[in-house]
Design a protein around this motif. Structure first.
Motif, PDB file in Angstrom:
ATOM      1  N   ARG A  81      37.812  43.186  44.868  1.00 30.41           N
ATOM      2  CA  ARG A  81      37.526  41.971  44.099  1.00 30.41           C
ATOM      3  C   ARG A  81      36.366  41.190  44.728  1.00 30.41           C
ATOM      4  NH1 ARG A  81      42.242  39.977  44.196  1.00 30.41           N
ATOM      5  NH2 ARG A  81      42.920  40.727  42.162  1.00 30.41           N
ATOM      6  N   GLN A  82      36.400  41.029  46.035  1.00 35.80           N
ATOM      7  CA  GLN A  82      35.330  40.300  46.720  1.00 35.80           C
ATOM      8  C   GLN A  82      33.992  41.006  46.563  1.00 35.80           C
ATOM      9  OE1 GLN A  82      36.584  39.754  50.779  1.00 35.80           O
ATOM     10  NE2 GLN A  82      38.255  38.378  50.235  1.00 35.80           N
ATOM     11  N   PHE A  84      33.029  42.917  44.066  1.00 33.79           N
ATOM     12  CA  PHE A  84      32.555  42.758  42.690  1.00 33.79           C
ATOM     13  C   PHE A  84      32.142  41.308  42.398  1.00 33.79           C
ATOM     14  CE2 PHE A  84      33.500  47.018  41.963  1.00 33.79           C
ATOM     15  CZ  PHE A  84      33.193  47.383  40.661  1.00 33.79           C
ATOM     16  N   GLU A  85      32.771  40.352  43.053  1.00 39.78           N
ATOM     17  CA  GLU A  85      32.403  38.953  42.840  1.00 39.78           C
ATOM     18  C   GLU A  85      30.921  38.741  43.111  1.00 39.78           C
ATOM     19  OE1 GLU A  85      33.782  36.148  41.862  1.00 39.78           O
ATOM     20  OE2 GLU A  85      35.908  36.637  41.675  1.00 39.78           O
ATOM     21  N   THR A  86      30.440  39.255  44.231  1.00 40.19           N
ATOM     22  CA  THR A  86      29.046  39.033  44.620  1.00 40.19           C
ATOM     23  C   THR A  86      28.099  40.050  43.996  1.00 40.19           C
ATOM     24  OG1 THR A  86      29.705  38.016  46.722  1.00 40.19           O
ATOM     25  CG2 THR A  86      27.467  38.896  46.589  1.00 40.19           C
ATOM     26  N   ASN A  87      28.463  41.327  44.052  1.00 43.67           N
ATOM     27  CA  ASN A  87      27.531  42.369  43.619  1.00 43.67           C
ATOM     28  C   ASN A  87      27.450  42.545  42.111  1.00 43.67           C
ATOM     29  OD1 ASN A  87      27.453  42.758  46.387  1.00 43.67           O
ATOM     30  ND2 ASN A  87      27.513  44.984  46.265  1.00 43.67           N
ATOM     31  N   VAL A  88      28.509  42.170  41.396  1.00 45.06           N
ATOM     32  CA  VAL A  88      28.569  42.440  39.957  1.00 45.06           C
ATOM     33  C   VAL A  88      28.683  41.162  39.129  1.00 45.06           C
ATOM     34  CG1 VAL A  88      29.787  43.688  38.130  1.00 45.06           C
ATOM     35  CG2 VAL A  88      29.658  44.664  40.432  1.00 45.06           C
ATOM     36  N   PHE A  89      29.743  40.392  39.374  1.00 39.27           N
ATOM     37  CA  PHE A  89      29.977  39.206  38.548  1.00 39.27           C
ATOM     38  C   PHE A  89      28.821  38.221  38.647  1.00 39.27           C
ATOM     39  CE2 PHE A  89      34.785  39.886  39.439  1.00 39.27           C
ATOM     40  CZ  PHE A  89      34.774  41.019  38.642  1.00 39.27           C
ATOM     41  N   ALA A  90      28.235  38.111  39.843  1.00 46.10           N
ATOM     42  CA  ALA A  90      27.134  37.156  40.038  1.00 46.10           C
ATOM     43  C   ALA A  90      25.900  37.547  39.237  1.00 46.10           C
ATOM     44  CB  ALA A  90      26.790  37.045  41.521  1.00 46.10           C
ATOM     45  N   VAL A  91      25.697  38.842  39.005  1.00 44.46           N
ATOM     46  CA  VAL A  91      24.558  39.274  38.187  1.00 44.46           C
ATOM     47  C   VAL A  91      24.648  38.653  36.797  1.00 44.46           C
ATOM     48  CG1 VAL A  91      23.476  41.260  37.066  1.00 44.46           C
ATOM     49  CG2 VAL A  91      24.176  41.419  39.462  1.00 44.46           C
ATOM     50  N   VAL A  92      25.853  38.690  36.229  1.00 43.06           N
ATOM     51  CA  VAL A  92      26.068  38.102  34.905  1.00 43.06           C
ATOM     52  C   VAL A  92      26.020  36.575  34.986  1.00 43.06           C
ATOM     53  CG1 VAL A  92      27.694  37.861  32.987  1.00 43.06           C
ATOM     54  CG2 VAL A  92      27.402  40.079  34.114  1.00 43.06           C
ATOM     55  N   GLY A  93      26.658  36.004  36.017  1.00 42.20           N
ATOM     56  CA  GLY A  93      26.721  34.555  36.135  1.00 42.20           C
ATOM     57  C   GLY A  93      25.356  33.909  36.309  1.00 42.20           C
ATOM     58  N   VAL A  94      24.544  34.469  37.195  1.00 43.21           N
ATOM     59  CA  VAL A  94      23.218  33.915  37.445  1.00 43.21           C
ATOM     60  C   VAL A  94      22.325  34.081  36.215  1.00 43.21           C
ATOM     61  CG1 VAL A  94      21.134  34.102  38.854  1.00 43.21           C
ATOM     62  CG2 VAL A  94      23.378  34.266  39.939  1.00 43.21           C
ATOM     63  N   GLY A 125      33.438  53.294  48.797  1.00 49.17           N
ATOM     64  CA  GLY A 125      33.860  53.359  47.405  1.00 49.17           C
ATOM     65  C   GLY A 125      33.665  52.057  46.648  1.00 49.17           C
ATOM     66  N   ALA A 126      34.025  50.927  47.270  1.00 48.46           N
ATOM     67  CA  ALA A 126      33.897  49.630  46.595  1.00 48.46           C
ATOM     68  C   ALA A 126      32.428  49.304  46.355  1.00 48.46           C
ATOM     69  CB  ALA A 126      34.559  48.537  47.430  1.00 48.46           C
ATOM     70  N   TYR A 127      31.603  49.563  47.352  1.00 46.17           N
ATOM     71  CA  TYR A 127      30.167  49.284  47.213  1.00 46.17           C
ATOM     72  C   TYR A 127      29.541  50.177  46.148  1.00 46.17           C
ATOM     73  CZ  TYR A 127      25.218  48.924  48.367  1.00 46.17           C
ATOM     74  OH  TYR A 127      23.852  48.740  48.285  1.00 46.17           O
ATOM     75  N   CYS A 128      29.848  51.480  46.197  1.00 42.78           N
ATOM     76  CA  CYS A 128      29.292  52.415  45.205  1.00 42.78           C
ATOM     77  C   CYS A 128      29.729  52.023  43.800  1.00 42.78           C
ATOM     78  CB  CYS A 128      29.739  53.841  45.514  1.00 42.78           C
ATOM     79  SG  CYS A 128      29.073  54.529  47.052  1.00 42.78           S
ATOM     80  N   ALA A 129      30.991  51.634  43.650  1.00 43.07           N
ATOM     81  CA  ALA A 129      31.491  51.225  42.338  1.00 43.07           C
ATOM     82  C   ALA A 129      30.767  49.989  41.839  1.00 43.07           C
ATOM     83  CB  ALA A 129      32.992  50.972  42.410  1.00 43.07           C
ATOM     84  N   SER A 130      30.500  49.054  42.735  1.00 44.23           N
ATOM     85  CA  SER A 130      29.809  47.821  42.329  1.00 44.23           C
ATOM     86  C   SER A 130      28.390  48.123  41.862  1.00 44.23           C
ATOM     87  CB  SER A 130      29.807  46.806  43.475  1.00 44.23           C
ATOM     88  OG  SER A 130      28.886  47.158  44.492  1.00 44.23           O
ATOM     89  N   LYS A 131      27.717  49.043  42.524  1.00 39.91           N
ATOM     90  CA  LYS A 131      26.347  49.363  42.133  1.00 39.91           C
ATOM     91  C   LYS A 131      26.308  50.230  40.870  1.00 39.91           C
ATOM     92  CE  LYS A 131      24.235  46.955  45.196  1.00 39.91           C
ATOM     93  NZ  LYS A 131      23.474  45.760  44.784  1.00 39.91           N
ATOM     94  N   ALA A 132      27.338  51.039  40.647  1.00 43.33           N
ATOM     95  CA  ALA A 132      27.442  51.750  39.381  1.00 43.33           C
ATOM     96  C   ALA A 132      27.639  50.757  38.242  1.00 43.33           C
ATOM     97  CB  ALA A 132      28.599  52.748  39.426  1.00 43.33           C
ATOM     98  N   ALA A 133      28.389  49.690  38.519  1.00 43.80           N
ATOM     99  CA  ALA A 133      28.589  48.644  37.519  1.00 43.80           C
ATOM    100  C   ALA A 133      27.289  47.896  37.244  1.00 43.80           C
ATOM    101  CB  ALA A 133      29.670  47.669  37.991  1.00 43.80           C
ATOM    102  N   VAL A 134      26.489  47.663  38.271  1.00 45.25           N
ATOM    103  CA  VAL A 134      25.187  47.010  38.072  1.00 45.25           C
ATOM    104  C   VAL A 134      24.312  47.851  37.149  1.00 45.25           C
ATOM    105  CG1 VAL A 134      23.026  46.366  39.224  1.00 45.25           C
ATOM    106  CG2 VAL A 134      25.215  45.703  40.223  1.00 45.25           C
ATOM    107  N   HIS A 135      24.382  49.164  37.319  1.00 44.89           N
ATOM    108  CA  HIS A 135      23.611  50.063  36.448  1.00 44.89           C
ATOM    109  C   HIS A 135      24.046  49.899  34.992  1.00 44.89           C
ATOM    110  CE1 HIS A 135      21.527  53.589  34.977  1.00 44.89           C
ATOM    111  NE2 HIS A 135      22.670  54.096  34.545  1.00 44.89           N
TER     112      HIS A 135
END
Length: 258
Positions: A81-82, A84-94, A125-135
């Motif tokens: 969760r942490q 994705f908060e910074t690496n993924v959710f923030a992309v949408v929020g900002v 795994g968490a980092y890779c998943a977050s960057k796959a989500a950014v893609h």
């Protein structure tokens, strides 16, 4: 990146969470502001100040992020969760907070992803998943923002010289404890945390490549920069999954039973 864009005439607004970093950015001549990208109120304030000062925004670079390293199950849901908060959710929020300013200037959104979103490795795994989500988010945003004249470019860096590895190693040490089933593989876990600094491309060289990409017409949807940024995705695409798994398991000590 801030230096590269400023040197070509851009007025750069640079944000950071820590006050000492903000002071350093300000002393370097940037419009520096303290900001946590997960703070909705802070984003609203920043958008309001940009609106008053300029009325629009030409380029947004979503660069905030960190690497949660270690066995996926050791970190559990909270670590995921942490991440994705910074690496993924923030992309949408900002991007959402600054959308009106980008729309006014028919601007460009640059999302910093990673080749780790393409070639997934153990112990990240968490980092890779977050960057796959950014893609995936970058693809969706590129389509959804096109009617407003806003372009979206995803950057997938390889190994870039930075403090990323040091911070990632600290994250791994916080997660991995002596009673972890993966404790015997701690050296391999630390090696994965340091992987981004394996023959890294200088940050200034990466910044120049990114700057050049923003000037291209039409704007490229995907840019890969830095050591390994082309070879690793190619490896993921060409190798059969079973063979790739064996290569990665051998690389990170996962061939023997624990």
């Amino acid at each position: 990146m801030a230096n590269a864009f400023r040197d070509t005439g851009h007025e750069v607004w640079a944000t950071a969470r820590k006050l000492e970093d903000v002071q350093q950015l300000s002393a370097a001549g940037f419009c520096a502001r303290q900001l946590d990208v997960n703070d909705a109120h802070g984003l609203t304030q920043l958008a309001g100040e940009l609106e008053q000062r300029h009325g629009g925004l030409d380029i947004l670079i979503n660069n905030a992020g960190y690497g949660a390293m270690g066995p996926l199950l050791d970190g559990g849901v909270e670590a995921l969760r942490q991440q994705f908060e910074t690496n993924v959710f923030a992309v949408v929020g900002v991007t959402r907070a600054l959308f009106p300013l980008l729309r006014r200037n028919r601007g460009l959104v640059v999302n910093i992803g990673s080749v780790s979103g393409v070639l997934v490795t153990p112990f990240a795994g968490a980092y890779c998943a977050s960057k796959a989500a950014v893609h995936a988010l970058s693809d969706a945003l590129r389509l959804e923002l096109a009617p407003f004249g806003i372009r979206v470019m995803e950057v997938q860096p390889g190994a870039i010289a930075s403090q990323f590895a040091s911070n990632a190693q600290q994250q791994a040490e916080q997660v991995l404890v002596a009673d972890s089933p993966w404790w015997p593989l701690r050296e391999h876990i630390q090696a994965r945390a340091r992987a981004s600094q394996d023959k890294p491309t200088p940050a200034a060289q990466f910044a120049q490549g990114l700057l050049a990409a923003t000037l291209k017409s039409p704007t490229p949807a995907l840019v890969r920069l830095g050591n390994g940024s082309t070879a690793l995705p190619l490896l993921a695409r060409l190798l059969p999954q079973r063979l790739l798994d064996k290569v990665l398991r051998k690389r990170f000590g996962l061939l023997r039973p624990l």
